[in-house]
Design an enzyme around this catalytic site. Structure first.
Site, PDB file in Angstrom:
ATOM      1  N   GLU A   1     -11.081  57.006 -85.122  1.00 30.04           N
ATOM      2  CA  GLU A   1     -11.667  56.705 -83.857  1.00 30.04           C
ATOM      3  C   GLU A   1     -10.681  56.690 -82.733  1.00 30.04           C
ATOM      4  O   GLU A   1     -10.928  57.165 -81.627  1.00 30.04           O
ATOM      5  CB  GLU A   1     -12.128  55.134 -83.751  1.00 30.04           C
TER       6      GLU A   1
ATOM      7  N   HIS B   1     -10.477  60.249 -81.514  1.00 26.38           N
ATOM      8  CA  HIS B   1     -11.358  60.290 -80.606  1.00 26.38           C
ATOM      9  C   HIS B   1     -10.925  60.015 -79.267  1.00 26.38           C
ATOM     10  O   HIS B   1     -11.170  60.589 -78.220  1.00 26.38           O
ATOM     11  CB  HIS B   1     -12.731  59.600 -80.969  1.00 26.38           C
TER      12      HIS B   1
END
Length: 146
Positions: A135, A138
């Site tokens: 994450e 990202h």
């Protein structure tokens, strides 16, 4: 709330590759955004986490829902330590039906904020450490295909 797919190209791919900006004001709470993100996550078959860029919001935050860290909101994360390595076959909601074996750190200590702006430090192990690293990638505009 729609999860962006890289294969759609154009604006979706551009948004997924952008570096996210920190959340600086906690006045508005972002509660609705995170509720919608959890709802979108729940509608997926195997999703355990979702970063803001995956829903078209260029902010440094993600939500995760794993057995060890249920319903966790992570804002402005910063990895403060890493330890060990492990291989894992990762998937990504923005890349349906694709899996890639990656080497990630086995243990990650994270400093982050909650929806009220309070700071926390938390240790993530094994699967949850992989999720956190994925994450954060990202948020940095790095995709698991890179």
């Amino acid at each position: 709330m729609k999860i962006l797919k890289y294969e759609d190209g154009g604006k979706s791919a551009e948004t997924l590759r952008a570096v996210s900006t920190p959340i600086e004001s906690f006045e508005n709470g972002f509660g609705e955004l995170f509720n919608e993100m959890f709802n979108a996550l729940n509608e997926t078959e195997n999703g355990v986490a979702l970063a803001c860029p995956q829903v078209g919001v260029n902010k440094r935050a993600f939500v995760m829902n794993t057995p060890d860290h249920p319903w966790l909101i992570v804002i402005n994360p910063e990895i403060i330590s890493k330890k060990g390595e492990m291989k894992y076959e990762e998937g990504c909601l923005s890349f349906p039906n694709q899996h890639i074996e990656k080497t990630r750190c086995k243990r990650v200590r994270l400093r982050f904020q909650d929806v009220k702006g309070n700071f926390h430090k938390k240790l993530f192990n094994k699967f949850d450490a992989i999720v956190v690293q994925h994450e954060i990638d990202h948020l940095d505009g790095i995709l698991f295909i890179d």
